[in-house]
Write an enzyme that holds these catalytic residues in place. Structure first.
Site, short mmCIF file in Angstrom:
data_model
loop_
_atom_site.label_atom_id
_atom_site.label_comp_id
_atom_site.label_asym_id
_atom_site.label_seq_id
_atom_site.Cartn_x
_atom_site.Cartn_y
_atom_site.Cartn_z
N TYR A 195 106.82 -1.95 -24.37
CA TYR A 195 105.62 -1.99 -23.42
C TYR A 195 106.16 -0.62 -22.17
O TYR A 195 105.59 0.26 -22.14
CB TYR A 195 105.64 -3.10 -22.64
CG TYR A 195 104.44 -3.10 -21.51
CD1 TYR A 195 103.22 -2.76 -21.71
CD2 TYR A 195 104.72 -3.18 -20.10
CE1 TYR A 195 102.47 -2.69 -20.91
CE2 TYR A 195 103.98 -2.92 -19.12
CZ TYR A 195 102.77 -2.69 -19.40
OH TYR A 195 101.89 -2.56 -18.42
N SER A 208 102.44 2.26 -15.36
CA SER A 208 103.08 1.17 -14.88
C SER A 208 104.23 1.33 -14.40
O SER A 208 104.96 2.37 -14.59
CB SER A 208 103.28 0.12 -15.97
OG SER A 208 104.13 -1.03 -15.72
P1 NDP Z 1 93.93 -7.50 -18.59
O1 NDP Z 1 94.63 -8.39 -19.69
O2 NDP Z 1 93.29 -8.26 -17.33
O3 NDP Z 1 92.84 -6.37 -18.90
C1 NDP Z 1 93.23 -5.66 -20.18
C2 NDP Z 1 91.99 -4.90 -20.61
O4 NDP Z 1 92.22 -4.17 -21.87
C3 NDP Z 1 90.87 -5.87 -21.08
O5 NDP Z 1 89.56 -5.30 -20.60
C4 NDP Z 1 90.93 -5.60 -22.56
O6 NDP Z 1 89.92 -5.89 -23.19
C5 NDP Z 1 91.39 -4.26 -22.87
N1 NDP Z 1 92.08 -4.15 -24.34
C6 NDP Z 1 93.26 -4.48 -24.37
N2 NDP Z 1 93.25 -4.25 -25.90
C7 NDP Z 1 92.19 -3.46 -26.07
C8 NDP Z 1 91.87 -2.98 -27.66
N3 NDP Z 1 92.40 -2.94 -28.54
N4 NDP Z 1 90.52 -2.46 -27.54
C9 NDP Z 1 89.85 -2.28 -26.32
N5 NDP Z 1 90.11 -2.90 -25.17
C10 NDP Z 1 91.50 -3.58 -25.00
O7 NDP Z 1 95.26 -6.49 -17.85
P2 NDP Z 1 95.36 -5.66 -16.53
O8 NDP Z 1 93.77 -5.39 -16.09
O9 NDP Z 1 96.30 -5.85 -15.70
O10 NDP Z 1 95.58 -4.22 -17.51
C11 NDP Z 1 94.92 -3.24 -17.36
C12 NDP Z 1 96.00 -1.90 -17.28
O11 NDP Z 1 96.86 -2.17 -16.18
C13 NDP Z 1 96.92 -2.24 -18.74
O12 NDP Z 1 96.97 -0.72 -19.20
C14 NDP Z 1 98.17 -2.61 -18.37
O13 NDP Z 1 99.19 -2.07 -19.08
C15 NDP Z 1 98.23 -1.93 -16.70
N6 NDP Z 1 99.10 -2.48 -15.76
C16 NDP Z 1 99.15 -3.89 -15.42
C17 NDP Z 1 99.89 -4.56 -14.39
C18 NDP Z 1 99.96 -5.86 -14.18
O14 NDP Z 1 100.91 -6.36 -13.80
N7 NDP Z 1 98.74 -6.63 -14.36
C19 NDP Z 1 100.82 -3.50 -13.74
C20 NDP Z 1 100.81 -2.05 -14.21
C21 NDP Z 1 99.96 -1.62 -15.33
P3 NDP Z 1 89.27 -6.83 -24.56
O15 NDP Z 1 90.58 -7.84 -24.48
O16 NDP Z 1 87.98 -7.37 -24.21
O17 NDP Z 1 89.16 -5.84 -25.38
C1 8X3 Z 2 102.76 -4.30 -15.87
C2 8X3 Z 2 104.10 -4.44 -14.74
O1 8X3 Z 2 106.26 -5.19 -14.25
O2 8X3 Z 2 104.93 -6.64 -15.40
O3 8X3 Z 2 102.91 -3.13 -16.16
O4 8X3 Z 2 105.92 -4.58 -16.46
S1 8X3 Z 2 105.43 -5.29 -15.19
#
Ligand code: NDP
Ligand code: 8X3
Length: 250
Positions: free
Chosen positions: A150, A137
């Site tokens: 985070y 991120s």
């Molecule tokens: P979502 O919340 O939509 O998806 C997160 C996914 O992670 C879900 O499928 C969830 O599955 C899974 N997950 C979380 N905890 C667990 C666990 N303990 N075991 C198994 N699976 C888990 O968020 P995003 O798609 O946005 O996030 C995906 C990645 O991208 C993350 O690493 C996030 O930090 C990163 N990210 C997101 C950004 C944003 O602005 N959205 C920007 C930069 C990075 P379930 O709950 O079914 O277990």
């Molecule tokens: C998620 C992007 O800027 O919300 O990783 O932390 S931010």
């Protein structure tokens, strides 16, 4: 040529779910993981059991992770690409008011679980001259208030990716870190404990990154010619940019 296989963690939502669709559209097989088994089943129903294999487990449970990977049927066991996407942010409070349990959950998921599954799959990835795409991120590069653990966990993911590359030198295994900025998924709902209004407000008018944008970036990285490695890819919405330092005056 046999279809390649991607294992995508966090496939029940957001980036992961869109990435499953993108790789299936590109002719790959996918192992989809997450805790919410009913959402994984929907992916199987949508794409067919010969294309998507669901593994429902909590990434923080190492025994469950090992058992799930050991249970893979032969046609899904040869992983060519690991997409380390599962992760979360919890809370936006400053460090001095933050919940320690939330900090530990972020570390357990974003750091410990990511390195565990990577370690488990390295032999297969080396054997197949495969690839790893880690979802980091911009929070790992740019500090912001409430980003504390985070952001720290994502800085780990970015640096771990570069160090993995160094160790895997000569194996043909590619390692990339994608560092997205603001993207509209369930991320903010999770971070705020289910506050839909806060999530809507954050993204309103910002034209954030979509899950499909990141899925396309992962697809691009994974399908480049095998002599090319994208080390890190930082992506933001046009409407987001880095700004300034803060000064407190006495
Ligand atoms: P979502 O919340 O939509 O998806 C997160 C996914 O992670 C879900 O499928 C969830 O599955 C899974 N997950 C979380 N905890 C667990 C666990 N303990 N075991 C198994 N699976 C888990 O968020 P995003 O798609 O946005 O996030 C995906 C990645 O991208 C993350 O690493 C996030 O930090 C990163 N990210 C997101 C950004 C944003 O602005 N959205 C920007 C930069 C990075 P379930 O709950 O079914 O277990
Ligand atoms: C998620 C992007 O800027 O919300 O990783 O932390 S931010």
């Amino acid at each position: 040529m046999h279809a390649k296989t991607a294992l995508i963690t966090g496939a029940t939502s957001g980036f992961g779910a869109a990435t499953v669709d993108r790789f299936i559209a590109g002719g790959w097989r996918v192992v989809a993981t997450g805790r919410r088994a009913e959402r994984l089943q929907k992916l199987v129903d949508k794409h067919g059991a010969d294309r998507v294999h669901a593994l429902a487990f909590d990434m923080r449970d190492e025994a469950a992770m090992r058992a799930a990977i050991a249970s893979l049927p032969a046609e899904f066991a040869g992983i060519d690409l690991l997409v380390n996407n599962a992760g979360l942010a919890l809370g936006t409070a400053p460090a001095q008011q933050a919940d320690l349990a939330q900090w530990k959950q972020m570390i357990d998921t974003n750091v410990t679980a990511l390195v565990t599954i990577t370690h488990l799959l390295l032999p297969t990835l080396i054997e197949r001259r495969g690839a790893i795409v880690n979802i980091s991120s911009i929070a790992g590069t740019y500090p912001y208030k409430g980003g504390n653990v985070y952001g720290g966990s994502k800085a780990f993911v970015s640096q771990f990716s570069q160090n993995l590359r160094t160790d895997l030198h000569g194996t043909g295994v590619r390692v990339s870190s994608i560092e997205p900025g603001m993207a509209e998924t369930e991320f903010t709902l999770v971070r705020t404990g289910g506050n839909q209004a806060a999530s809507d407000q954050l993204y309103a008018g910002a034209q954030p990154i979509t899950a499909e944008d990141i899925a396309e970036s992962i697809w691009w990285i994974a399908t480049l010619p095998p002599h090319l490695n994208v080390n890190r890819l930082e992506v933001m919405p046009v409407n987001q940019s880095a700004a300034g330092l803060q000064v407190h005056r006495e």
